[in-house]
Design an enzyme around this catalytic site. Structure first.
Site, mmCIF file in Angstrom:
data_model
loop_
_atom_site.group_PDB
_atom_site.id
_atom_site.type_symbol
_atom_site.label_atom_id
_atom_site.label_comp_id
_atom_site.label_asym_id
_atom_site.label_seq_id
_atom_site.Cartn_x
_atom_site.Cartn_y
_atom_site.Cartn_z
ATOM 1 N N SER A 1 39.586 42.502 35.877
ATOM 2 C CA SER A 1 40.996 42.188 36.132
ATOM 3 C C SER A 1 41.272 40.703 35.943
ATOM 4 O O SER A 1 42.304 40.321 35.369
ATOM 5 C CB SER A 1 41.405 42.623 37.544
ATOM 6 N N GLU A 2 40.377 39.851 36.403
ATOM 7 C CA GLU A 2 40.595 38.410 36.281
ATOM 8 C C GLU A 2 40.618 37.966 34.823
ATOM 9 O O GLU A 2 41.436 37.130 34.427
ATOM 10 C CB GLU A 2 39.520 37.637 37.053
ATOM 11 N N ILE A 3 39.730 38.517 34.016
ATOM 12 C CA ILE A 3 39.719 38.168 32.595
ATOM 13 C C ILE A 3 40.984 38.685 31.913
ATOM 14 O O ILE A 3 41.610 37.990 31.112
ATOM 15 C CB ILE A 3 38.464 38.748 31.897
ATOM 16 N N ILE B 1 36.726 43.687 39.588
ATOM 17 C CA ILE B 1 37.515 42.485 39.883
ATOM 18 C C ILE B 1 37.371 41.466 38.754
ATOM 19 O O ILE B 1 38.357 40.838 38.343
ATOM 20 C CB ILE B 1 37.100 41.895 41.244
ATOM 21 N N TYR C 1 37.499 28.711 37.573
ATOM 22 C CA TYR C 1 38.491 29.504 38.308
ATOM 23 C C TYR C 1 38.004 30.940 38.498
ATOM 24 O O TYR C 1 38.030 31.480 39.610
ATOM 25 C CB TYR C 1 39.852 29.525 37.594
#
Length: 287
Positions: free
Chosen positions: A55-57, A52, A139
């Site tokens: 994916s966020e980066i 996860i 975030y």
């Protein structure tokens, strides 16, 4: 003279009533849309904090369609923090090519090394400990907390911002995130933050397509400059050349990057200072 505050109070009451109506309607609108239009994305099929985080980066400033295939290939090559942290930066950057903003790859690589060194290869659960790691900002820490650990904490990204501007600030411009954040907190589905945020993001993506991108009313909205012809493109070309030919000299780069050598020396210095490349005896290698 005594002030007549009746009109002002009526407006405040009307505003609170309208806010309450939106608060009540928003979950139904968002979840109803999500039930029939949820996007099928590989990072939504896992609870693995590492996957996860990757994916966020990757999704920062990069479109979903460009991330999808790279994400799968990246996890195959580097399946966990240890594998990524122990990998050569050259291998990480080579796989990252096509996503842009290569400093994210460096930050993720440094983060993986820190997780291994400080936490034994397991991402900490708390937002505060995640934020203490390199490459993880407010975030990202809160998004990973919600998606991997089910922690209900308010955060804002571009699609979420679109939802709240569209429903709460239709007649306003210059909307600040500090005005939006309390609304995100008040409407958060604390029982299922993971599903709620996925639904919000999909609903917000739809609003951006169909309502002229509500984010333009945000004070934080910045139009991304074109990549072609930019210094970002020149830096990317330098990195690709060094990846393809380790040990290349500045003179050889001049030949390889015909017509694209503006600010070459300056960019080489900057890339070295930022930890992308190193210089040995006048030749350049990936760090």
């Amino acid at each position: 003279m005594k002030k007549d505050t009746a009109g002002t109070e009526e407006l405040k009451t009307a505003s609170r009533c309208q806010l309450s109506i939106v608060h009540c309607q928003l979950p139904s609108l968002v979840y109803d849309y999500y039930r029939t239009h949820a996007r099928s994305l590989p990072w939504r099929e896992t609870y693995d904090p590492y996957a996860i985080l990757v994916s966020e980066i990757m999704l920062q400033q990069t479109q979903v369609d460009r991330v999808r295939d790279k994400y799968v290939a990246f996890l195959q090559a580097f399946p966990d923090f240890a594998a990524l942290g122990n990998a050569a930066l050259a291998d990480v950057l080579a796989l990252w090519q096509g996503l842009g903003y290569n400093r994210r790859a460096v930050a993720l690589h440094n983060c993986a090394k820190a997780v291994v060194q400080r936490h034994g290869g397991t991402l900490p659960v708390s937002v505060e400990e995640m934020e203490a790691l390199p490459g993880i900002g407010p975030y990202t820490a809160r998004a990973v907390a919600a998606f991997a650990f089910g922690i209900a904490t308010p955060f804002i990204e571009t699609n979420i911002r679109s939802v709240y501007i569209h429903h709460y600030f239709q007649d306003r411009a210059g909307v600040k995130d500090s005005e939006i954040m309390p609304l995100v907190a008040q409407t958060l589905d604390a029982a299922n933050p993971r599903e709620w945020y996925y639904a919000l993001m999909d609903y917000g993506a739809m609003l951006k397509r169909t309502h002229g991108n509500p984010n333009r009313k945000s004070v934080h909205h910045v139009r991304q400059a074109p990549f072609r012809g930019s210094n970002r493109e020149r830096r990317s070309m330098i990195l690709k050349a060094v990846l393809a030919q380790p040990g290349v000299s500045e003179a050889e780069l001049e030949e390889l990057l015909r017509g694209k050598t503006e600010r070459l020396h300056e960019n080489l210095q900057a890339l070295e200072q930022e930890g992308f490349i190193r210089r040995e005896l006048g030749r350049y290698f990936i760090q």
